[in-house]
Motif scaffolding. Sequence first.
Motif, PDB file in Angstrom:
ATOM      1  N   VAL A   1       0.842  -1.207   0.000  1.00  0.00           N
ATOM      2  CA  VAL A   1       0.000   0.000   0.000  1.00  0.00           C
ATOM      3  C   VAL A   1       0.872   1.251   0.000  1.00  0.00           C
ATOM      4  O   VAL A   1       0.584   2.223  -0.699  1.00  0.00           O
ATOM      5  CB  VAL A   1      -0.962  -0.014   1.216  1.00  0.00           C
ATOM      6  CG1 VAL A   1      -1.668   1.318   1.375  1.00  0.00           C
ATOM      7  CG2 VAL A   1      -1.975  -1.129   1.058  1.00  0.00           C
TER       8      VAL A   1
ATOM      9  N   ALA B   1       0.900   4.024  -2.949  1.00  0.00           N
ATOM     10  CA  ALA B   1       0.633   5.429  -2.666  1.00  0.00           C
ATOM     11  C   ALA B   1       1.759   6.313  -3.176  1.00  0.00           C
ATOM     12  O   ALA B   1       1.527   7.455  -3.587  1.00  0.00           O
ATOM     13  CB  ALA B   1       0.446   5.637  -1.169  1.00  0.00           C
TER      14      ALA B   1
ATOM     15  N   LEU C   1      -6.093   6.130   1.195  1.00  0.00           N
ATOM     16  CA  LEU C   1      -4.813   5.425   1.367  1.00  0.00           C
ATOM     17  C   LEU C   1      -4.291   5.593   2.786  1.00  0.00           C
ATOM     18  O   LEU C   1      -3.783   4.632   3.376  1.00  0.00           O
ATOM     19  CB  LEU C   1      -3.786   5.926   0.353  1.00  0.00           C
ATOM     20  CG  LEU C   1      -3.969   5.437  -1.082  1.00  0.00           C
ATOM     21  CD1 LEU C   1      -2.970   6.125  -2.002  1.00  0.00           C
ATOM     22  CD2 LEU C   1      -3.825   3.938  -1.169  1.00  0.00           C
TER      23      LEU C   1
END
Length: 160
Positions: A102, A106, A135
Amino acid sequence: MSTVTLNIGPKTYTIACADGEEAHIEGLGAMIAEKYALLGASRAPLEAQNLLFAALFLADELAEARKRAAASEPAASPETEPAEADALRETIAQLESELEAVRQAAATPAARPPAAPQADLFVGTAPAEDVSDTLAEQLEALAARIEASAAALEAAAPSA
């Protein structure tokens, strides 16, 4: 240093103890006197033997109390603890890799949606700020899961 006088059976004993421990020592002496009294007519001719029997009564009670305490404690299975610890380690590793994925997503400009024309913002495409918020929330949730799993691992296997 203080002294306490204990009456056990027909004799009186003066015991030295630390200041503030007098009541505790008197309580212990009362327990010995109670066990001594249980001897009744079967007392031995020597006082030392009688005190020994009183001490044996107390030691027997202590041994029984320790057995009950050990029986009431949940038995730790050596086979399950390492398995649980391994499962928690695996969960932590998985969560850490999800968190890293993640973070990388991002940080990658391609992961961010292209700037939409003004008209598209009101038709259902989320603005870039909402994507960043989403996010950030995902990162926080993953971090919380990792921390919870790490805490569970530490609690399950303190010596590992």
